[in-house]
Scaffold this active site. Structure first.
Site, PDB file in Angstrom:
ATOM      1  N   GLY A   1      28.194  15.681  43.455  1.00 15.77           N
ATOM      2  CA  GLY A   1      29.269  15.843  44.425  1.00 15.77           C
ATOM      3  C   GLY A   1      28.748  15.743  45.842  1.00 15.77           C
ATOM      4  O   GLY A   1      27.624  15.289  46.066  1.00 15.77           O
ATOM      5  N   ASN A   2      29.541  16.155  46.809  1.00 15.50           N
ATOM      6  CA  ASN A   2      29.091  16.169  48.204  1.00 15.50           C
ATOM      7  C   ASN A   2      29.790  17.322  48.930  1.00 15.50           C
ATOM      8  O   ASN A   2      30.631  18.017  48.348  1.00 15.50           O
ATOM      9  CB  ASN A   2      29.374  14.817  48.878  1.00 15.50           C
ATOM     10  CG  ASN A   2      30.847  14.486  48.898  1.00 15.50           C
ATOM     11  OD1 ASN A   2      31.635  15.130  49.574  1.00 15.50           O
ATOM     12  ND2 ASN A   2      31.237  13.480  48.117  1.00 15.50           N
ATOM     13  N   HIS A   3      29.444  17.518  50.200  1.00 10.35           N
ATOM     14  CA  HIS A   3      29.891  18.701  50.938  1.00 10.35           C
ATOM     15  C   HIS A   3      31.269  18.580  51.585  1.00 10.35           C
ATOM     16  O   HIS A   3      31.648  19.440  52.374  1.00 10.35           O
ATOM     17  CB  HIS A   3      28.866  19.055  52.017  1.00 10.35           C
ATOM     18  CG  HIS A   3      27.584  19.591  51.470  1.00 10.35           C
ATOM     19  ND1 HIS A   3      27.533  20.751  50.725  1.00 10.35           N
ATOM     20  CD2 HIS A   3      26.320  19.128  51.525  1.00 10.35           C
ATOM     21  CE1 HIS A   3      26.288  20.980  50.362  1.00 10.35           C
ATOM     22  NE2 HIS A   3      25.527  20.006  50.834  1.00 10.35           N
TER      23      HIS A   3
ATOM     24  N   ALA B   1      35.719  11.675  50.717  1.00  9.31           N
ATOM     25  CA  ALA B   1      34.293  11.336  50.634  1.00  9.31           C
ATOM     26  C   ALA B   1      34.008  10.923  49.196  1.00  9.31           C
ATOM     27  O   ALA B   1      33.620  11.742  48.359  1.00  9.31           O
ATOM     28  CB  ALA B   1      33.439  12.526  51.043  1.00  9.31           C
TER      29      ALA B   1
END
Ligand code: CTP
Ligand code: CA
Length: 227
Positions: free
Chosen positions: A33-35, A100
């Site tokens: 995943g990402n932030h 994102a």
């Protein structure tokens, strides 16, 4: 037009907004995943709704409440986001891709939890479909297509290249230089670039106010299309 001065500027318009990260499953208990918090996209969905648009929010996993009167369509992976966006794209007048999206996803998802061993682990990844570029290819002259860009070097040029490559009307460049901008927080600092390469730089402000700046550019574009 002033006979309808009580109506909101985006009355009768449909908007598709994406927000949040995507999660790409590795096995039943893990993902890549990402932030991204989703706050910017949710603020845009909320702003467009307040301005009269009928808004569909395609959201990756976030901790955020659904903005009032926004139709929320939850997805997890980049592939699911692509499918949701494809199904809402044709009827949308306005499309804002602030999600994102993962650029890579595991080649295969392990059916059981991967057990640790004494060796290093390598996970093979394949490219995801670029959702924005896919939509850009199908874009009509009636639609306003807005993408985002996150760059750490050569920011303006890279963002402008993305706008051209993906056939966008505008790209919103997230400034990574300034404190208080970007992932997680409640403020952001952006630059908007149009197809002619003209840039509009905005101050550091709340994501709500950034959303209204972006919405104002969209309203002007839709007005120009329909005049
Ligand atoms: N995007 C998308 N689908 C992907 C990857 C990105 O729709 N699979 C969209 C994002 O939502 C964003 C825009 O493309 O609106 C730019 O994302 P960004 O990560 O800045 O650019 P990339 O084209 O993915 O290139 P890179 O990460 O290499 O800079
Ligand atoms: Ca990317």
């Amino acid at each position: 037009q002033h006979f309808f001065s009580n109506s909101l500027p985006l009355e009768g318009k449909r908007a598709l907004v994406t927000a949040g990260p995507t999660h790409e499953a590795i096995d039943p208990v893990r993902f890549i995943g990402n932030h991204s918090s989703g706050k910017m996209g949710y603020a845009i969905a909320s702003a467009l709704q307040s301005l009269g648009a009928t808004v569909t929010l395609v959201s990756g996993p976030t901790q955020l409440p659904t903005p009032p009167k926004v139709n929320r369509h939850d997805v997890t992976s980049a592939q699911e986001m692509l499918e949701a966006c494809s199904s809402h794209f044709e009827t949308a007048d306005i499309i804002v891709m602030s999600a994102a999206v993962a650029d890579y996803t595991p080649v295969s998802v392990a059916s059981q939890k991967i057990k640790k061993k004494d060796t290093n682990l390598e996970i093979a990844l394949k490219k995801t479909t670029d959702i924005l570029a896919t939509l850009g290819k199908k874009k009509t002259t009636k639609q306003t297509l807005v993408g985002f860009a996150l760059e750490t070097e050569n920011e303006l040029q890279n963002a402008q290249d993305k706008l051209q490559r993906k056939n966008l009307d505008y790209i919103v460049l997230n400034s990574m230089q300034d404190k208080g901008a970007g992932f997680g927080g409640d403020t952001n600092k952006v630059t908007m670039i149009d197809r002619k390469g003209e840039t509009q730089q905005f101050e550091l402000k709340s994501k709500k106010d950034v959303a209204n700046d972006i919405a104002a550019v969209i309203i002007a574009h839709q007005a120009a299309i329909n005049s």
